[in-house]
Scaffold this motif. Structure first.
Motif, PDB file in Angstrom:
ATOM      1  N   TYR A 123       0.846  -1.200   0.000  1.00  0.00           N
ATOM      2  CA  TYR A 123       0.000   0.000   0.000  1.00  0.00           C
ATOM      3  C   TYR A 123       0.873   1.238   0.000  1.00  0.00           C
ATOM      4  N   SER A 124       1.827   1.295   0.921  1.00  0.00           N
ATOM      5  CA  SER A 124       2.654   2.487   1.008  1.00  0.00           C
ATOM      6  C   SER A 124       3.556   2.593  -0.205  1.00  0.00           C
ATOM      7  N   ARG A 125       4.020   1.401  -0.709  1.00  0.00           N
ATOM      8  CA  ARG A 125       4.878   1.462  -1.887  1.00  0.00           C
ATOM      9  C   ARG A 125       4.128   2.019  -3.066  1.00  0.00           C
ATOM     10  N   ARG A 126       2.881   1.616  -3.239  1.00  0.00           N
ATOM     11  CA  ARG A 126       2.130   2.091  -4.392  1.00  0.00           C
ATOM     12  C   ARG A 126       1.877   3.586  -4.262  1.00  0.00           C
ATOM     13  N   HIS A 127       1.553   3.980  -3.048  1.00  0.00           N
ATOM     14  CA  HIS A 127       1.310   5.397  -2.884  1.00  0.00           C
ATOM     15  C   HIS A 127       2.598   6.185  -3.034  1.00  0.00           C
ATOM     16  N   TRP A 128       3.692   5.578  -2.633  1.00  0.00           N
ATOM     17  CA  TRP A 128       4.967   6.246  -2.859  1.00  0.00           C
ATOM     18  C   TRP A 128       5.171   6.473  -4.336  1.00  0.00           C
ATOM     19  N   ARG A 129       4.808   5.513  -5.145  1.00  0.00           N
ATOM     20  CA  ARG A 129       4.974   5.654  -6.580  1.00  0.00           C
ATOM     21  C   ARG A 129       4.087   6.758  -7.134  1.00  0.00           C
ATOM     22  N   VAL A 130       2.948   6.945  -6.502  1.00  0.00           N
ATOM     23  CA  VAL A 130       2.043   7.973  -7.000  1.00  0.00           C
ATOM     24  C   VAL A 130       2.499   9.337  -6.542  1.00  0.00           C
ATOM     25  N   TRP A 131       2.855   9.451  -5.287  1.00  0.00           N
ATOM     26  CA  TRP A 131       3.083  10.764  -4.733  1.00  0.00           C
ATOM     27  C   TRP A 131       4.492  11.294  -4.968  1.00  0.00           C
ATOM     28  N   LEU A 132       5.459  10.416  -5.151  1.00  0.00           N
ATOM     29  CA  LEU A 132       6.813  10.914  -5.344  1.00  0.00           C
ATOM     30  C   LEU A 132       6.928  11.767  -6.606  1.00  0.00           C
ATOM     31  N   PRO A 133       6.409  11.328  -7.734  1.00  0.00           N
ATOM     32  CA  PRO A 133       6.511  12.200  -8.919  1.00  0.00           C
ATOM     33  C   PRO A 133       5.762  13.509  -8.729  1.00  0.00           C
ATOM     34  N   LEU A 134       4.623  13.435  -8.054  1.00  0.00           N
ATOM     35  CA  LEU A 134       3.881  14.673  -7.826  1.00  0.00           C
ATOM     36  C   LEU A 134       4.672  15.606  -6.913  1.00  0.00           C
ATOM     37  N   GLY A 135       5.278  15.014  -5.889  1.00  0.00           N
ATOM     38  CA  GLY A 135       6.076  15.827  -4.987  1.00  0.00           C
ATOM     39  C   GLY A 135       7.259  16.463  -5.700  1.00  0.00           C
ATOM     40  N   ALA A 136       7.897  15.674  -6.566  1.00  0.00           N
ATOM     41  CA  ALA A 136       9.027  16.213  -7.316  1.00  0.00           C
ATOM     42  C   ALA A 136       8.576  17.340  -8.225  1.00  0.00           C
ATOM     43  N   ALA A 137       7.440  17.153  -8.862  1.00  0.00           N
ATOM     44  CA  ALA A 137       6.934  18.199  -9.760  1.00  0.00           C
ATOM     45  C   ALA A 137       6.595  19.454  -8.969  1.00  0.00           C
ATOM     46  N   ALA A 138       6.015  19.267  -7.800  1.00  0.00           N
ATOM     47  CA  ALA A 138       5.664  20.426  -6.972  1.00  0.00           C
ATOM     48  C   ALA A 138       6.925  21.146  -6.512  1.00  0.00           C
ATOM     49  N   THR A 139       7.957  20.384  -6.197  1.00  0.00           N
ATOM     50  CA  THR A 139       9.209  21.004  -5.755  1.00  0.00           C
ATOM     51  C   THR A 139       9.818  21.821  -6.885  1.00  0.00           C
ATOM     52  N   VAL A 140       9.851  21.243  -8.069  1.00  0.00           N
ATOM     53  CA  VAL A 140      10.418  21.964  -9.218  1.00  0.00           C
ATOM     54  C   VAL A 140       9.608  23.226  -9.483  1.00  0.00           C
ATOM     55  N   ALA A 141       8.296  23.092  -9.403  1.00  0.00           N
ATOM     56  CA  ALA A 141       7.453  24.271  -9.653  1.00  0.00           C
ATOM     57  C   ALA A 141       7.716  25.348  -8.612  1.00  0.00           C
ATOM     58  N   ALA A 142       7.884  24.939  -7.366  1.00  0.00           N
ATOM     59  CA  ALA A 142       8.137  25.915  -6.308  1.00  0.00           C
ATOM     60  C   ALA A 142       9.480  26.603  -6.530  1.00  0.00           C
ATOM     61  N   VAL A 143      10.463  25.848  -6.966  1.00  0.00           N
ATOM     62  CA  VAL A 143      11.771  26.445  -7.223  1.00  0.00           C
ATOM     63  C   VAL A 143      11.677  27.441  -8.366  1.00  0.00           C
TER      64      VAL A 143
END
Lengths: 195, 240
Positions: free
Chosen positions: B47-67
């Protein structure tokens, strides 16, 4: 934590197990263990070997659970694993020489494939003479015909699914099953009494 | 039952069905079930692994956007003219009632804290000071400069006469470098994944290698094309 109901599809249970729900595996195992065991046992005609191969198949299911994708029916996937395990067993034991897919070729001596269970302690202790006769008759079939017949009998798969599993067309599967039935009827006198 | 599944021979089918005791022995059942339970008890929850797969790219995209968003104001910080109200004032200027002078902006102390006290007193009626952790804005107003004590000094200097062209260019280079470094880091991650797959196979851990390949395929659309020749044949047999 179990969020699956008893009538959940096999694929749902397998995905739940992959997500960590061990009880989902329990239900899945209970549903399929009988048919899978009969399929393996009737291939091997040796209970000890059948137990080992049967266990190997389920261990494989457990190992690859994380990469399971319900692209096909669970039953089809399960019996594909079992079929492959049996083929590996044949190769490892040197009992089978790989022949072309047109298996009506009788160059592979059926008697060399799976030794009849007449001398096996399991057979002597068998609770059913019918069972012993049946296993002996199955042992006398060419392996591909026996495999097609047992898959048709036990797996619940369609002829198309069996063909896909074994890598042949539907007509070939039909032909193998018909040929197996003919030979089994010939090897089991008095079969009509069971109808 | 469809025609495909009808018994071919009813008598034979009946014989097969009546066959007793063709079930796995109890010790085999127990061994399999125990192994199945052990496997999920010891593994991290998918469960956590799958959600990690979903949220990590979103988090990375949000970080890049914030930068990118954060760097963007630096490009526009060409202080051709700052409104007087945006120029930080000193305590002395407040006490004297002097009008904020742009020409003094260049000498305005970077440290906003002295001004903070003055601003807090004289502008209490204005919008409340924001917490120090508030995101930095392009043109901090007097009342906000006090609260943004954590803001980088360059933002508060805002020299009126200095053209921030070098700053804008460096910000743009930083943004481009960020994108380039992001691409480079992504390539490194793909390379690492491939090496991991190779190592797993070398150790005979085929199942884990297959799982790693599946994960790589989910990350990179052309994963199989990136594999070295020695892994491609094996990869073609791995279930997608």
């Amino acid at each position: 934590m179990s969020e699956t109901a008893d009538d959940d599809a096999d694929e749902t249970l397998m995905l739940a197990y992959a997500a960590g729900d061990a009880s989902a595996f329990d239900r899945l195992y209970a549903r399929h263990k009988g048919a899978l065991y009969r399929y393996v046992l009737r291939h091997c005609a040796n209970a000890a070997v059948a137990d080992e191969l049967f266990q190997d198949v389920w261990m494989n299911v457990i190992r690859v659970r994380a990469s399971y994708l319900p692209a096909a029916r669970f039953g089809s996937w399960l019996f594909t694993l079992a079929h492959n395990r049996i083929v590996d067993h044949w190769r490892a034991s040197g009992q089978v020489k790989m022949v072309p897919l047109d298996d009506d070729d009788e160059t592979v001596a059926p008697s060399a494939l799976v030794s009849p269970s007449r001398d096996e302690p399991d057979a002597r202790a068998s609770a059913s003479e019918t069972s012993a006769r049946l296993r002996a008759a199955l042992a006398g079939l060419p392996p591909l015909q026996r495999d097609a017949f047992l898959l048709h009998q036990e797996s619940g798969l369609s002829l198309a699914e069996i063909g896909h599993l074994t890598g042949v067309g539907v007509e070939t599967v039909k032909s193998r099953v018909r040929y197996a039935v003919t030979r089994l009827r010939a090897a089991l006198p008095g079969l009509g009494e069971h109808a | 039952m469809t025609a495909d599944r009808e018994p071919i021979d009813p008598a034979l089918d009946a014989m097969l069905r009546e066959n007793p005791a063709e079930t796995p022995p109890a010790h085999v059942d127990a061994a399999i079930l125990a192994a199945a339970h052990r496997a999920v008890a010891s593994a991290p929850r998918a469960y956590s692994r799958r959600h990690w797969r979903v949220w990590l790219p979103l988090g990375a995209a949000a970080t890049v956007a914030a930068v990118v968003i954060g760097l963007h104001p630096l490009e526009r910080q060409a202080p051709q003219s700052l409104p007087a109200s945006d120029v930080p004032v000193t305590a002395a200027a407040v006490q004297s009632g002097a009008t904020p002078d742009r020409s003094n902006a260049a000498t305005t102390p970077v440290n906003p804290q002295p001004a903070a006290a003055a601003n807090a007193q004289s502008h209490a009626a204005m919008s409340p000071a924001r917490p120090a952790s508030a995101p930095v804005r392009a043109a901090p107003r007097r009342d906000e400069a006090a609260a943004e004590s954590a803001a980088p000094p360059a933002r508060l200097e805002a020299p009126a006469n200095a053209r921030d062209a070098p700053g804008a260019a460096s910000a743009q280079r930083a943004s481009e470098a960020g994108v380039t470094s992001k691409q480079a880091s992504r390539e490194v991650r793909v390379g690492d994944a491939i090496e991991r797959i190779r190592a797993l196979r070398r150790d005979g851990r085929e199942v884990e290698a297959a799982a790693a390949l599946v994960q790589l395929r989910e990350t990179v659309s052309d994963a199989d094309a990136r594999l070295p020749p020695d892994l491609r044949d094996w990869a073609s047999a791995v279930r997608r």
